[in-house]
Scaffold this motif. Structure first.
Motif, short mmCIF file in Angstrom:
data_model
loop_
_atom_site.label_atom_id
_atom_site.label_comp_id
_atom_site.label_asym_id
_atom_site.label_seq_id
_atom_site.Cartn_x
_atom_site.Cartn_y
_atom_site.Cartn_z
N THR A 8 0.72 -1.15 -0.22
CA THR A 8 -0.09 -0.22 0.49
C THR A 8 0.83 1.06 -0.24
N LEU A 9 2.07 1.43 1.27
CA LEU A 9 2.69 2.40 0.74
C LEU A 9 3.64 2.53 -0.36
N SER A 10 4.04 1.27 -0.85
CA SER A 10 4.92 1.72 -1.99
C SER A 10 3.59 2.03 -3.71
N ASP A 11 2.56 1.56 -3.28
CA ASP A 11 1.81 2.36 -4.30
C ASP A 11 0.93 3.84 -4.35
N LEU A 12 1.52 4.02 -3.01
CA LEU A 12 1.28 5.61 -2.82
C LEU A 12 1.90 6.14 -3.45
N LYS B 79 -2.13 12.51 4.39
CA LYS B 79 -2.47 13.03 3.93
C LYS B 79 -3.96 12.24 3.29
N ASN B 80 -3.38 10.83 2.84
CA ASN B 80 -4.04 9.52 2.23
C ASN B 80 -5.06 8.49 3.40
N ASN B 81 -5.20 9.13 4.31
CA ASN B 81 -5.40 7.73 5.55
C ASN B 81 -4.39 6.61 5.43
N VAL B 82 -3.41 6.91 5.46
CA VAL B 82 -2.55 5.44 5.65
C VAL B 82 -1.47 5.66 6.79
N ILE B 83 -1.76 5.11 7.78
CA ILE B 83 -1.56 4.96 9.45
C ILE B 83 -0.17 4.06 9.03
N LEU B 84 1.53 4.31 9.25
CA LEU B 84 2.39 3.82 9.23
C LEU B 84 3.01 3.00 9.98
N LEU B 85 2.73 1.89 10.52
CA LEU B 85 3.13 1.26 11.38
C LEU B 85 3.99 -0.03 11.00
N GLY B 86 4.59 -1.15 11.57
CA GLY B 86 4.92 -2.03 11.43
C GLY B 86 6.19 -2.34 10.15
N THR B 87 5.83 -3.38 9.32
CA THR B 87 7.42 -3.54 8.52
C THR B 87 7.58 -2.35 7.83
N ALA B 88 6.56 -1.50 7.18
CA ALA B 88 6.12 -0.75 6.37
C ALA B 88 7.04 0.43 6.17
N VAL B 89 7.35 1.01 8.00
CA VAL B 89 7.99 1.79 8.71
C VAL B 89 9.18 1.62 8.74
#
Length: 397
Positions: free
Chosen positions: A34-38, A134-144
């Motif tokens: 999801t973060l990658s696509d963003l 701004k896109n309501n994506v919460i950065l936690l865990g492996t992504a961050v």
């Protein structure tokens, strides 16, 4: 209640069964993807936001867009690819071994400070967080974790390349500078040699013309003065031997008495012009373990300092061994040092102006070289009663 794709709410529950582990792994991949696509979909927005903030850095204000961007678009593409695969060390190492090193070198050429190189990457990190929010994506865990690991490793790679290139550039400039200095010193040295030879020939005549002798003396004195000013300039700039790389010591065991005696012989004509006597009281069998060339400069500077402040007086050099330490002392009965200056005499450019050719670096050089050997240097003095400069040389190999 349905959790957000990038949150880890209830994730520990999936670790208890094989099915739960697969579900947790899928959630992990979904979060990073999801973060990658963003990042992929908003790369230009990210870059625009990043450029606007980076231009607040002094070195970035006047850079054109391509120069400012440099490898950041490539970094965003690689970061998105890393997140899409939800893998870390192998891909991160490939990223940091590539364009980030070149970026560090480029930023040195752009006039960035190291702190500004770090700042621009941290600004990018903040821009990504703002985009996610701004896109309501919460950065936690492996992504961050992947985001931070990649950017931190990239910062380290860029800074390492920056510092290495800076050291290479500094060394190259120093070598070029010393080449020019050597050329500049050769001219007055040749003039001094020729003038002295000419004076010798003129004085060989039974009735030497005084005017020719005076002209040659003035030429000699003028070039000697220029040579002195150039040497002082070199000393002033090369006092930075106490910098990052430190001082390279070439220690060996040597007899201290001959080293001091040769200095006394060289400096006696200078001291004699002011009716000053130099006495070498160093024991002839005393052996020191140190860099002989640096110790010669220490004694030379201490003696030169004493001569300047001791007209019509006496200077004594002594040394002794106390256990594994050699203690050395240069004592004079000259003008002495006022109490308010005692704590400042080893500071750079500290001088009373007794002699205008004094750069105020001699005692600083002494302190630097003695401390490089692991020793200490001190001064004791009373105004009008002379001074005693004392230093130690540890004998440990």
């Amino acid at each position: 209640m349905e959790s957000h794709p990038l949150t880890q709410t209830g994730s520990d529950a999936f670790a208890t069964t094989p099915g739960g582990q697969r579900k947790y792994a899928m959630q992990k991949i979904s979060a990073t993807k999801t973060l990658s696509d963003l990042i992929k979909a908003n790369q230009e927005i990210l870059l625009a936001s990043w450029r606007m903030k980076v231009r607040e850095l002094p070195a970035a204000k006047l850079l054109d867009k391509p120069t400012l961007n440099d490898h950041i678009p490539v970094l965003l593409h690689e970061l998105a690819a890393t997140l899409a695969l939800a893998e870390d060390q192998e891909i991160i190492s490939q990223i940091t071994e590539g364009s980030s090193s070149d970026h560090g070198v480029q930023r040195l050429e752009n006039g960035f400070e190291v702190s500004e190189v770090v700042a621009e990457y941290n600004i990018l990190r903040n821009c990504i967080h703002e985009l996610a929010e701004k896109n309501n994506v919460i950065l936690l865990g492996t992504a961050v974790q992947l985001l931070n690991s990649t950017l931190d490793a990239t910062i380290a790679s860029a800074i390492k390349a920056y510092v290495v290139q800076q050291a290479i550039d500094n060394q190259r400039r120093r070598e070029e500078y010393l080449t020019f200095i050597a050329h500049d010193l050769r001219t007055p040295l040749n003039a001094i040699v020729l003038s002295s030879q000419l004076i010798e020939r003129i004085l060989a005549d039974d009735n030497p013309p005084v005017d020719r002798v005076n002209r040659s003396l003035k030429t000699l004195q003028r070039n000697a003065g220029y040579l002195t000013s150039q040497v002082n300039k070199i000393l002033e700039e090369n006092i930075h031997l106490e910098t990052e790389a430190g001082i390279k010591l070439e220690r060996r065991r040597f007899d201290l008495w001959p080293l001091v005696e040769s200095l006394v012989f060289d400096l006696n004509p200078v001291a004699g012009s002011g009716s000053t006597t130099i006495i070498n009281n160093v024991p002839e069998d005393l052996v020191a373990y140190a860099d002989a060339a640096l110790m010669r400069r220490v004694f030379q500077n201490l003696l030169a300092n004493a001569i300047r402040h001791t007209p019509n007086g006496e200077i004594r050099i002594s040394a002794s061994r106390v256990g594994s330490i050699v203690e050395c002392e240069v004592v004079d009965n000259g003008s002495g040092i006022s109490e308010d200056r005692l704590s400042q005499v080893f500071n750079k450019f500290e001088t009373e102006g007794v002699n205008r050719s004094d750069t105020g670096l001699g005692l600083t050089i002494c302190k630097t070289f003695v401390e490089a050997h692991g020793g200490t240097v001190m001064v004791r003095s009373q105004l009008g009663k002379g001074a005693s400069f004392y230093f130690t040389l540890p004998d440990a190999e």
